[in-house]
Design a protein around this motif. Structure first.
Motif, PDB file in Angstrom:
ATOM      1  N   UNK A  91      37.878  19.312  46.567  1.00  0.00           N
ATOM      2  CA  UNK A  91      37.274  19.403  47.901  1.00  0.00           C
ATOM      3  C   UNK A  91      35.812  18.990  47.765  1.00  0.00           C
ATOM      4  N   UNK A  92      35.386  18.062  48.596  1.00  0.00           N
ATOM      5  CA  UNK A  92      34.005  17.571  48.558  1.00  0.00           C
ATOM      6  C   UNK A  92      33.173  18.370  49.553  1.00  0.00           C
ATOM      7  N   UNK A  93      32.082  18.946  49.060  1.00  0.00           N
ATOM      8  CA  UNK A  93      31.187  19.744  49.895  1.00  0.00           C
ATOM      9  C   UNK A  93      29.936  18.938  50.231  1.00  0.00           C
ATOM     10  N   UNK A  94      29.234  19.337  51.290  1.00  0.00           N
ATOM     11  CA  UNK A  94      28.139  18.519  51.823  1.00  0.00           C
ATOM     12  C   UNK A  94      26.752  18.840  51.332  1.00  0.00           C
ATOM     13  N   UNK A  95      26.597  19.524  50.209  1.00  0.00           N
ATOM     14  CA  UNK A  95      25.262  19.883  49.735  1.00  0.00           C
ATOM     15  C   UNK A  95      24.599  18.685  49.053  1.00  0.00           C
ATOM     16  N   UNK A  96      23.370  18.374  49.438  1.00  0.00           N
ATOM     17  CA  UNK A  96      22.638  17.260  48.835  1.00  0.00           C
ATOM     18  C   UNK A  96      22.747  16.000  49.675  1.00  0.00           C
ATOM     19  N   UNK A  97      22.172  14.916  49.153  1.00  0.00           N
ATOM     20  CA  UNK A  97      22.185  13.638  49.862  1.00  0.00           C
ATOM     21  C   UNK A  97      22.908  12.591  49.022  1.00  0.00           C
ATOM     22  N   UNK A  98      23.442  11.572  49.681  1.00  0.00           N
ATOM     23  CA  UNK A  98      24.141  10.479  49.003  1.00  0.00           C
ATOM     24  C   UNK A  98      23.452   9.171  49.345  1.00  0.00           C
ATOM     25  N   UNK A  99      23.051   8.415  48.304  1.00  0.00           N
ATOM     26  CA  UNK A  99      22.349   7.153  48.526  1.00  0.00           C
ATOM     27  C   UNK A  99      23.218   5.929  48.276  1.00  0.00           C
ATOM     28  N   UNK A 100      24.468   6.131  47.846  1.00  0.00           N
ATOM     29  CA  UNK A 100      25.312   4.992  47.460  1.00  0.00           C
ATOM     30  C   UNK A 100      26.542   4.907  48.354  1.00  0.00           C
ATOM     31  N   UNK A 101      27.018   3.691  48.564  1.00  0.00           N
ATOM     32  CA  UNK A 101      28.227   3.472  49.368  1.00  0.00           C
ATOM     33  C   UNK A 101      29.436   3.586  48.453  1.00  0.00           C
ATOM     34  N   UNK A 102      30.182   4.666  48.588  1.00  0.00           N
ATOM     35  CA  UNK A 102      31.328   4.931  47.721  1.00  0.00           C
ATOM     36  C   UNK A 102      32.584   5.144  48.552  1.00  0.00           C
ATOM     37  N   UNK A 103      33.730   4.817  47.953  1.00  0.00           N
ATOM     38  CA  UNK A 103      35.009   5.196  48.551  1.00  0.00           C
ATOM     39  C   UNK A 103      35.465   6.441  47.818  1.00  0.00           C
ATOM     40  N   UNK A 104      35.500   7.562  48.525  1.00  0.00           N
ATOM     41  CA  UNK A 104      35.820   8.845  47.888  1.00  0.00           C
ATOM     42  C   UNK A 104      37.221   9.278  48.289  1.00  0.00           C
ATOM     43  N   UNK A 105      38.068   9.533  47.264  1.00  0.00           N
ATOM     44  CA  UNK A 105      39.442   9.985  47.492  1.00  0.00           C
ATOM     45  C   UNK A 105      39.540  11.417  46.986  1.00  0.00           C
ATOM     46  N   UNK A 106      39.869  12.356  47.891  1.00  0.00           N
ATOM     47  CA  UNK A 106      39.972  13.769  47.507  1.00  0.00           C
ATOM     48  C   UNK A 106      40.960  14.477  48.421  1.00  0.00           C
ATOM     49  N   UNK A 107      41.245  15.746  48.115  1.00  0.00           N
ATOM     50  CA  UNK A 107      42.197  16.530  48.909  1.00  0.00           C
ATOM     51  C   UNK A 107      41.579  17.073  50.195  1.00  0.00           C
ATOM     52  N   UNK A 108      40.261  17.215  50.209  1.00  0.00           N
ATOM     53  CA  UNK A 108      39.624  17.747  51.409  1.00  0.00           C
ATOM     54  C   UNK A 108      38.136  17.456  51.425  1.00  0.00           C
ATOM     55  N   UNK A 109      37.571  17.415  52.620  1.00  0.00           N
ATOM     56  CA  UNK A 109      36.140  17.167  52.807  1.00  0.00           C
ATOM     57  C   UNK A 109      35.626  18.125  53.862  1.00  0.00           C
ATOM     58  N   UNK A 110      34.399  18.623  53.690  1.00  0.00           N
ATOM     59  CA  UNK A 110      33.775  19.355  54.776  1.00  0.00           C
ATOM     60  C   UNK A 110      33.260  18.315  55.774  1.00  0.00           C
ATOM     61  N   UNK A 111      33.014  18.750  57.012  1.00  0.00           N
ATOM     62  CA  UNK A 111      32.527  17.809  58.036  1.00  0.00           C
ATOM     63  C   UNK A 111      31.249  17.134  57.593  1.00  0.00           C
ATOM     64  N   UNK A 112      30.304  17.951  57.062  1.00  0.00           N
ATOM     65  CA  UNK A 112      29.009  17.385  56.668  1.00  0.00           C
ATOM     66  C   UNK A 112      29.160  16.406  55.512  1.00  0.00           C
ATOM     67  N   UNK A 113      30.088  16.671  54.578  1.00  0.00           N
ATOM     68  CA  UNK A 113      30.297  15.761  53.442  1.00  0.00           C
ATOM     69  C   UNK A 113      30.841  14.429  53.933  1.00  0.00           C
ATOM     70  N   UNK A 114      31.834  14.476  54.829  1.00  0.00           N
ATOM     71  CA  UNK A 114      32.423  13.244  55.357  1.00  0.00           C
ATOM     72  C   UNK A 114      31.367  12.433  56.112  1.00  0.00           C
ATOM     73  N   UNK A 115      30.524  13.115  56.894  1.00  0.00           N
ATOM     74  CA  UNK A 115      29.476  12.416  57.647  1.00  0.00           C
ATOM     75  C   UNK A 115      28.472  11.751  56.721  1.00  0.00           C
TER      76      UNK A 115
END
Length: 146
Positions: free
Chosen positions: A110-134
């Motif tokens: 499960x991907x959580x939304x803590x922190x910032x992301x500077x790279x364009x990635x294709x992320x495959x996981x079982x679940x995402x929080x709303x903030x992580x997906x955004x």
């Protein structure tokens, strides 16, 4: 020094004591168990945790909580930990384990939304929080749910 030249320190190797082998051995007759009583009998002694009939500790303490045997135990990964990958990388559970971000997958990721992301990635996981997906989509990446 060679392997065949090695020998144990003097006095470190002793022959095992043979109990119940006659009076002259020092451990004959009762074989060091004394006379009568529970521990002198064959199969004698008590189970681990036995307190002589007193209510044992494991029964005195209250039970706490609830364990859901059907519950899923997801490995959690924060968005900031995905910055170690290059632009355009497809980040899946196998890559996360190989790169050392997580030790094992357990029931999924499960991907959580803590922190910032500077790279364009294709992320495959079982679940995402709303903030992580955004955050992943705002960085130009894609979100795929397994």
């Amino acid at each position: 020094m060679k392997l065949h030249e090695l020998s144990p320190a003097p006095g470190s190797k002793q022959k095992p004591t043979r109990k119940g082998r006659g009076l002259g051995s020092g451990l004959g007759k009762t074989a060091g168990k004394g006379h009568k009583g529970q521990n002198s009998r064959a199969g004698g002694g008590t189970r681990p945790g036995f307190e002589g009939g007193q209510m044992p500790l494991y029964r005195r303490l209250p039970k706490r909580g609830f364990f859901n045997k059907f519950g899923k135990d997801y490995t959690e990964v924060n968005v900031r930990e995905l910055n170690r990958f290059d632009d355009g990388t497809v980040v899946d559970p196998v890559l996360l384990v190989e790169s050392g971000v997580i030790k094992n997958v357990r029931d999924g990721i499960r991907i959580l939304g803590s922190g910032e992301l500077e790279k364009a990635l294709t992320v495959i996981a079982n679940g995402f929080t709303k903030s992580a997906a955004e955050k992943i989509q705002a960085a130009g990446g894609k979100v795929e749910v397994i």
